[in-house]
Design an enzyme around this catalytic site. Structure first.
Site, PDB file in Angstrom:
ATOM      1  N   GLY A 141       0.810  -1.212   0.000  1.00 60.27           N
ATOM      2  CA  GLY A 141       0.000   0.000   0.000  1.00 60.27           C
ATOM      3  C   GLY A 141       0.844   1.263   0.000  1.00 60.27           C
ATOM      4  O   GLY A 141       1.843   1.363   0.706  1.00 60.27           O
ATOM      5  N   GLY A 151      -5.836 -15.172   2.549  1.00 54.90           N
ATOM      6  CA  GLY A 151      -5.867 -15.491   3.974  1.00 54.90           C
ATOM      7  C   GLY A 151      -5.347 -16.882   4.239  1.00 54.90           C
ATOM      8  O   GLY A 151      -6.027 -17.871   3.979  1.00 54.90           O
ATOM      9  N   GLY A 152      -4.126 -16.951   4.725  1.00 52.30           N
ATOM     10  CA  GLY A 152      -3.581 -18.225   5.189  1.00 52.30           C
ATOM     11  C   GLY A 152      -3.341 -19.247   4.112  1.00 52.30           C
ATOM     12  O   GLY A 152      -3.322 -20.446   4.393  1.00 52.30           O
ATOM     13  N   CYS A 187      -6.854  -1.440   6.364  1.00 55.01           N
ATOM     14  CA  CYS A 187      -5.627  -1.638   7.133  1.00 55.01           C
ATOM     15  C   CYS A 187      -5.937  -1.473   8.615  1.00 55.01           C
ATOM     16  O   CYS A 187      -6.419  -0.424   9.043  1.00 55.01           O
ATOM     17  CB  CYS A 187      -4.547  -0.637   6.731  1.00 55.01           C
ATOM     18  SG  CYS A 187      -3.075  -0.828   7.753  1.00 55.01           S
ATOM     19  N   LEU A 189       1.456   0.621   7.170  1.00 54.57           N
ATOM     20  CA  LEU A 189       1.527   1.180   5.818  1.00 54.57           C
ATOM     21  C   LEU A 189       2.674   2.154   5.615  1.00 54.57           C
ATOM     22  O   LEU A 189       2.519   3.168   4.919  1.00 54.57           O
ATOM     23  CB  LEU A 189       0.186   1.844   5.453  1.00 54.57           C
ATOM     24  CG  LEU A 189      -0.924   0.844   5.120  1.00 54.57           C
ATOM     25  CD1 LEU A 189      -2.254   1.561   4.959  1.00 54.57           C
ATOM     26  CD2 LEU A 189      -0.602   0.089   3.836  1.00 54.57           C
ATOM     27  N   ILE A 219      -9.550 -11.516   2.328  1.00 47.44           N
ATOM     28  CA  ILE A 219      -9.719 -10.437   3.285  1.00 47.44           C
ATOM     29  C   ILE A 219      -8.371  -9.837   3.671  1.00 47.44           C
ATOM     30  O   ILE A 219      -7.328 -10.452   3.442  1.00 47.44           O
ATOM     31  CB  ILE A 219     -10.374 -10.958   4.621  1.00 47.44           C
ATOM     32  CG1 ILE A 219      -9.547 -12.089   5.205  1.00 47.44           C
ATOM     33  CG2 ILE A 219     -11.788 -11.353   4.428  1.00 47.44           C
ATOM     34  CD1 ILE A 219     -10.000 -12.618   6.549  1.00 47.44           C
ATOM     35  N   ASN A 220      -8.413  -8.680   4.275  1.00 47.95           N
ATOM     36  CA  ASN A 220      -7.237  -8.123   4.920  1.00 47.95           C
ATOM     37  C   ASN A 220      -7.031  -8.837   6.258  1.00 47.95           C
ATOM     38  O   ASN A 220      -7.885  -9.619   6.680  1.00 47.95           O
ATOM     39  CB  ASN A 220      -7.412  -6.614   5.157  1.00 47.95           C
ATOM     40  CG  ASN A 220      -6.078  -5.863   5.102  1.00 47.95           C
ATOM     41  OD1 ASN A 220      -5.075  -6.373   5.583  1.00 47.95           O
ATOM     42  ND2 ASN A 220      -6.089  -4.685   4.517  1.00 47.95           N
ATOM     43  N   ASN A 253       1.040  -8.120  12.605  1.00 55.20           N
ATOM     44  CA  ASN A 253       1.911  -7.008  12.255  1.00 55.20           C
ATOM     45  C   ASN A 253       1.231  -5.684  12.515  1.00 55.20           C
ATOM     46  O   ASN A 253       0.003  -5.574  12.530  1.00 55.20           O
ATOM     47  CB  ASN A 253       2.353  -7.097  10.782  1.00 55.20           C
ATOM     48  CG  ASN A 253       1.396  -6.391   9.850  1.00 55.20           C
ATOM     49  OD1 ASN A 253       1.442  -5.166   9.689  1.00 55.20           O
ATOM     50  ND2 ASN A 253       0.489  -7.150   9.241  1.00 55.20           N
TER      51      ASN A 253
HETATM   52  C1  LIG Z   1       3.757  -7.741   7.125  1.00 57.70           C
HETATM   53  C2  LIG Z   1       2.450  -7.559   6.460  1.00 57.70           C
HETATM   54  C3  LIG Z   1       2.130  -6.361   5.836  1.00 57.70           C
HETATM   55  C4  LIG Z   1       0.903  -6.174   5.220  1.00 57.70           C
HETATM   56  N1  LIG Z   1       0.624  -5.013   4.572  1.00 57.70           N
HETATM   57  C5  LIG Z   1      -0.545  -4.872   3.911  1.00 57.70           C
HETATM   58  C6  LIG Z   1      -0.813  -3.731   3.132  1.00 57.70           C
HETATM   59  O1  LIG Z   1       0.011  -2.849   2.956  1.00 57.70           O
HETATM   60  N2  LIG Z   1      -2.040  -3.627   2.540  1.00 57.70           N
HETATM   61  C7  LIG Z   1      -2.979  -4.617   2.664  1.00 57.70           C
HETATM   62  O2  LIG Z   1      -4.068  -4.490   2.134  1.00 57.70           O
HETATM   63  N3  LIG Z   1      -2.733  -5.728   3.358  1.00 57.70           N
HETATM   64  C8  LIG Z   1      -1.541  -5.878   3.982  1.00 57.70           C
HETATM   65  N4  LIG Z   1      -1.294  -7.034   4.667  1.00 57.70           N
HETATM   66  C9  LIG Z   1      -2.328  -8.075   4.702  1.00 57.70           C
HETATM   67  C10 LIG Z   1      -2.122  -9.093   3.600  1.00 57.70           C
HETATM   68  O3  LIG Z   1      -2.193  -8.489   2.332  1.00 57.70           O
HETATM   69  C11 LIG Z   1      -3.168 -10.204   3.681  1.00 57.70           C
HETATM   70  O4  LIG Z   1      -4.447  -9.652   3.486  1.00 57.70           O
HETATM   71  C12 LIG Z   1      -3.152 -10.909   5.015  1.00 57.70           C
HETATM   72  O5  LIG Z   1      -1.824 -11.077   5.466  1.00 57.70           O
HETATM   73  C13 LIG Z   1      -3.846 -12.262   4.961  1.00 57.70           C
HETATM   74  O6  LIG Z   1      -3.222 -13.139   4.076  1.00 57.70           O
HETATM   75  P1  LIG Z   1      -2.144 -14.246   4.551  1.00 57.70           P
HETATM   76  O7  LIG Z   1      -2.752 -14.973   5.695  1.00 57.70           O
HETATM   77  O8  LIG Z   1      -1.895 -15.093   3.363  1.00 57.70           O
HETATM   78  O9  LIG Z   1      -0.930 -13.485   4.983  1.00 57.70           O
HETATM   79  C14 LIG Z   1      -0.057  -7.229   5.269  1.00 57.70           C
HETATM   80  C15 LIG Z   1       0.270  -8.419   5.899  1.00 57.70           C
HETATM   81  C16 LIG Z   1       1.498  -8.612   6.474  1.00 57.70           C
HETATM   82  C17 LIG Z   1       1.819  -9.922   7.109  1.00 57.70           C
END
Ligand SMILES: Cc1cc2nc3c(=O)[nH]c(=O)nc-3n(C[C@H](O)[C@H](O)[C@H](O)COP(=O)(O)O)c2cc1C
Ligand SMILES: Cc1cc2nc3c(=O)[nH]c(=O)nc-3n(C[C@H](O)[C@H](O)[C@H](O)COP(=O)(O)OP(=O)(O)OC[C@H]3O[C@@H](n4cnc5c(N)ncnc54)[C@H](O)[C@@H]3O)c2cc1C
Ligand SMILES: Cc1cc2nc3c(=O)[nH]c(=O)nc-3n(C[C@H](O)[C@H](O)[C@H](O)COP(=O)(O)OP(=O)(O)OC[C@H]3O[C@@H](n4cnc5c(N)ncnc54)[C@H](O)[C@@H]3O)c2cc1C
Ligand SMILES: Cc1cc2nc3c(=O)[nH]c(=O)nc-3n(C[C@H](O)[C@H](O)[C@H](O)COP(=O)(O)O)c2cc1C
Ligand code: FES
Ligand code: FES
Lengths: 307, 264, 307, 264
Positions: free
Chosen positions: A48, A247-248, A136, A75, A195-196, A71
């Protein structure tokens, strides 16, 4: 080799395969260039970025929790101009190799989203589309505050729609998914990213303080997976625009669940941090699965879940 | 585009893994390419098998690399689940690591005498630097701090590498001086003769050392610790607030010009 | 031995210590009687029960997921009369030993909650209080539909308040926690139990069907913990009534996080299914932690989180 | 109050753990009190160490108990992560289990000749019953089904325990008859002479066997499988729809009067 057609269309973004990367977990792409063949991915979504640079939150920004991580990066970003200076050449070249670039847009208010998006549109002709991060959990204003009610989310999307004719995606907060999905579809979004990270909290029981510099942080990793799949399914039944499932995802099977639940595409997050080549392994596993299902086109499996 | 991390995924095999002090282990792992690529002050991010609930790798500095044997040695304190599991890995067991990560020490060519200030489990990268100084023929003294004699590591090795003085302090006085190693370090810096200071250890220790070096007008580098998710610049979780803004410890560090560090 | 006073008051329910059990994971108590000393617990909450018997959902009702489990039991229960016949004597005896009995109330509509509660009040003089389950993710009507908006939840509570003068607790859905907490506090709730299982989905990628007999189920276990702690903290800042923290408690440390975040009491769920004596181990670990904090009364630690 | 489960938490130690057919293992575990307490058709719920993401225990029937040796034997198919981890447990390793669970077979005292119909990994509880019949001097025949010769287990043991006939069927015809074991079972039941039928295996197999028994007017018991969380009646996840309503498989079963079962 598999004969399954893997190309998908996410709201006008034509991906050669359904695997992309989740914003914030793949840097600006070049960080992975020496570790894997980034151009084999269908798309990447960049961290982002706002119109002007943001410093992000103080340390510590990360705590590990069972089955995932939390985390509070908040941003941190160099602003759109800094982003383009730093990573533009790399991303343009990557787009040339057929990997779509989705730039994620951050803001504290509707006006800030709009001005960031205007800059993006101007400076990034190579970007296939833009993802509005209204979810976020780590910024005090904007971020999740803009994405937690249908009204607020729709307002951002409507304003952004006016200034942008490329595909617009919305990164959704893990709340009221069906209502918000409908609202942003009506407001002109082309696709949804669901999802975020889910806001969570981890307390050091000896110091009585957060293990992050803020009270809460955003959860990522396998612990989200069954929740995220459910939310994708809810949105799939609520709207007609395509969905990127996030997500995961650690394996092709995790990705396949999203596809069955209604996601046209998936994005790999935390897995890439643990194992930089994870997204390509997941792509291979996903393709093998699609092949095993006896379909000729992966789109046949989108939403094929039988309730 | 900035330079990406030099880190690659390497398989490794445990050569030996033994306790060297209270709750401190020394592990030697075979990873020939890594041994060739790594340099003092850099780190590796180790996947420790055995708990599927704990997914992230563990960042560790290294003490020395042996290119001929194709191995590196790391010292680590057992502080939680990951390091506990690491301490149970047996010779012959294998896993993967990501490395080498980050930016190590950059001792100016002009350096004639260095002061090394290391505390607790901050010793490994500093001892690694001592190997380099030894090879480059740069003289050095060491201020070494620990909670107590039982957790003290490195004194012998520093002496063996030709340290001028090795001044040991322990919090409880069970070895060397009683107190923090930053006090003798400040005295030695004031006495003069140093043109380079390197420090690693608890944040307050590094802050004090950096302040003393600044006062003495001596260039100082510090190896900082942050919670890290990826270790190769992709996630932004390892930030250090510097005079030039937020910088990632895994790419711009872990070794920083101490005068740039705002929050330790 | 520890000298920390462990007694807590949860909205009028006086518990000798803060550890109780989560509804649906401890049967009606007697199931554990041969496996542990149930009377050492501060309270137990019995499985949700409606005025008339419910058959629950078809099999399969359970799927394991990484870091937890998903269930779709669907509040199978023998009705309040059946419950009292079956378990009344045991529970009355348990209450006599100083373990408080909280009976959970289920319904498909406000009227059903009220009639179940009236029966409970009449037939269970030994019950210390009643918990309204307006958050079951596994029933088509009632359950979570009654607990997902502030208005619906408040309506149930207001109606129940009129027919009951013993302590009333509300088992909260994992959504809009601060808004709903305020609404049910205003409607007369004496305490909140936060949170119920989070709806999730798990798809068999070969058959394309749910691994449960329903599309979605409720998630329990460690994967919930950081989310649940965050929700307790949100509610703690929103209302004055006490909170029972629930979600993924496997150790005393997990329980301690809830206390610091603002829970007066905690309830152990899935852990008791894996290891029937888990709640007592958790109590011992919690007491040891409180002792280590140097307080003389565990209430000093409630909400002691420093943001 | 209804009778609580007889299950208790027991420590156990692996005595042996070996493959006996394709992806099928036999494990012997020492747990003296359990060996005394358990009876045919009951099960145990085993905690398998090694994956902290997978928290629940694994329900397993047993094949025989040796009170003198203080051990029980179980046969299990490796079908997923839990059973894979179980197959890697080595002699001397320990864990805990909850058991004995549930209600086993209740062969009426008047029984003179029983027919046992077992398929796939449904063999263990049926073989366990054969031990009981052998001891009680009740004659029995067996219809045994399997995918193929490679996954066939129990034929020898049934013979050793004095079965009249052991009629083997395999889906692919690599051993015995080609087809489902329910066909010979139905024939044998029609031919008459049985006053008790016991069955365990895939749901369609048990359904057919129960229908054939009903047609022949013979009392039939079936051991059902359900996803279980607790195994001692606390969670309500193991429901079986019966003519008397929903009943928990871990307390009212796993062995049910087949004529009561509505959904297999
Ligand atoms: C270190 C870190 C930074 C992230 N930064 C952003 C971001 O800048 N914008 C956003 O929409 N999601 C951000 N996310 C969320 C991820 O894009 C994602 O939605 C979330 O981690 C779930 O997916 P996952 O379980 O595969 O990690 C971040 C996640 C992590 C771990
Ligand atoms: C660049 C770098 C180099 C390092 N070099 C060494 C080394 O050579 N030897 C050594 O013993 N340790 C070193 N560390 C610290 C080491 O990474 C942690 O001790 C380890 O990750 C703890 O893992 P755990 O699972 O055992 O502990 P956890 O259960 O995760 O945590 C236990 C305690 O350690 C703290 N901790 C965990 N991870 C970190 C981290 N990354 N940085 C700081 N504190 C942390 C936690 O806050 C907690 O208080 C280094 C860290 C970094 C960032
Ligand atoms: C009372 C009872 C007695 C049993 N006795 C035996 C036995 O003697 N030998 C034997 O090999 N197996 C037996 N089972 C089945 C055994 O419990 C499962 O195979 C095992 O739990 C699978 O665990 P997993 O982690 O390896 O597989 P998972 O990865 O959890 O699942 C793999 C596959 O097995 C299915 N499965 C998982 N658990 C169960 C379950 N409890 N019931 C039915 N299907 C399941 C899943 O749906 C999936 O398709 C019994 C089950 C019950 C309920
Ligand atoms: C098998 C099962 C049945 C449950 N039944 C109920 C119920 O009847 N009423 C209720 O409010 N919650 C019910 N729950 C949810 C728990 O009470 C608890 O809120 C949830 O499991 C989270 O806690 P845990 O992670 O400690 O298990 C049930 C949970 C499980 C696992
Ligand atoms: S640890 Fe990921 S950017 Fe430094
Ligand atoms: S498995 Fe819990 S009630 Fe049967």
């Amino acid at each position: 080799m598999s004969a399954v057609r893997m190309a998908v269309d996410v709201g006008g973004i034509k991906m050669k395969n359904p695997v992309s990367t989740a914003a914030g977990t793949f840097g600006y792409g070049w960080q992975f260039d020496s570790l894997m063949d980034v151009s084999a991915l269908g798309a990447i979504t960049t961290k982002g970025c706002a119109a002007l640079p943001w410093p992000g939150n103080p340390a510590p920004r990360m705590a590990e929790v069972p089955g995932g991580m939390m985390n509070s990066v908040g941003l941190q970003n160099p602003g759109v101009r800094g982003f383009v200076e730093q990573s533009g050449t790399y991303l343009e070249r990557l787009a040339g190799k057929g990997t779509q670039i989705i730039c994620q847009v951050a803001g504290h208010s509707t006006a800030e989203y709009v001005s960031a998006l205007e800059l993006f549109c101007e400076l990034c002709p190579w970007a296939a589309g833009f993802e509005l991060n209204v979810s976020c959990p780590n910024v005090a204003e904007g971020g999740i505050a803009c994405g937690s009610t249908p009204e607020a989310a729709a307002e951002v999307v409507r304003a952004c729609r006016r200034v942008c004719d490329r595909p617009l995606l919305v990164k959704m907060a893990p709340v009221r998914v069906d209502e918000i999905a409908r609202a942003v579809e009506d407001a002109g979004a082309d696709a949804l990213t669901i999802i975020n990270s889910i806001p969570g909290m981890s307390i050091d029981i000896e110091t009585h303080r957060s293990r992050l510099s803020r009270p809460t942080g955003g959860l990522s990793g396998p612990l989200l997976h069954p929740i995220a799949v459910r939310m994708v399914w809810e949105a799939f039944r609520a709207v007609r625009i395509p969905i990127i499932g996030v997500g995961g995802i650690m394996t092709g099977a995790d990705a396949a669940e999203f596809i069955l639940a209604g996601a046209t595409s998936v994005a790999v997050g935390m897995a890439s941090l643990v194992d930089p080549g994870a997204s390509l392994r997941i792509l291979a596993e996903l393709e093998a699965w699609a092949d095993r299902q006896g379909v000729s086109d992966i789109n046949e499996l989108v939403g094929a879940f039988e309730a | 585009m900035p330079t990406p991390s030099p880190a690659r995924v390497h398989d490794f095999e445990v050569v030996s893994n033994e306790s060297i002090a209270e709750r401190i282990f020394s592990i030697e792992i075979a990873a020939p390419e890594l041994a060739r690529a790594i340099s003092p002050g850099q780190f590796v991010n180790v996947a420790v098998p055995g708990n599927a609930m704990s997914l992230l790798r563990i960042p560790l500095s290294y003490v020395r690399a042996d290119i001929d044997a194709g191995s590196i040695v790391m010292w680590y304190a057992v502080v939680g689940d990951g390091t506990r599991r690491l301490s149970r890995m047996k010779p012959g067991e294998t896993s993967t690591l990501l490395g080498p990560g980050g930016r190590g020490w950059s001792v100016p060519d002009s350096t004639t005498r260095a002061l090394l200030v290391a505390g607790g489990i901050g010793v490994p990268p500093v001892l690694c630097l001592a190997h380099e100084l030894h090879e480059r023929g740069i003289a050095f003294d060491v201020c070494l701090g620990s909670m107590s004699a039982k957790t003290l590591v490195g004194a012998e090795q520093f002496r063996y590498l030709g340290a001028g003085t090795v001044c040991v302090s322990t919090d409880d006085g069970t070895a060397g001086l009683c107190g923090f190693c930053t006090d003798p370090a400040a005295d030695m810096l004031l006495a003069g003769g140093y043109d380079y200071v390197a420090t690693c250890g608890p944040a307050p220790m590094m802050r004090k050392t950096a302040a003393a070096a600044a006062e003495a007008g001596t260039y100082c580098e510090a190896s900082l610790e942050r919670m890290m998710s990826c270790g190769f610049g992709a996630c932004g979780t390892c930030n250090v607030e510097t005079t030039e803004g937020m910088e990632g410890a895994c790419m711009c560090g872990p070794v920083f010009d101490a005068s740039k560090v705002v929050v330790w």
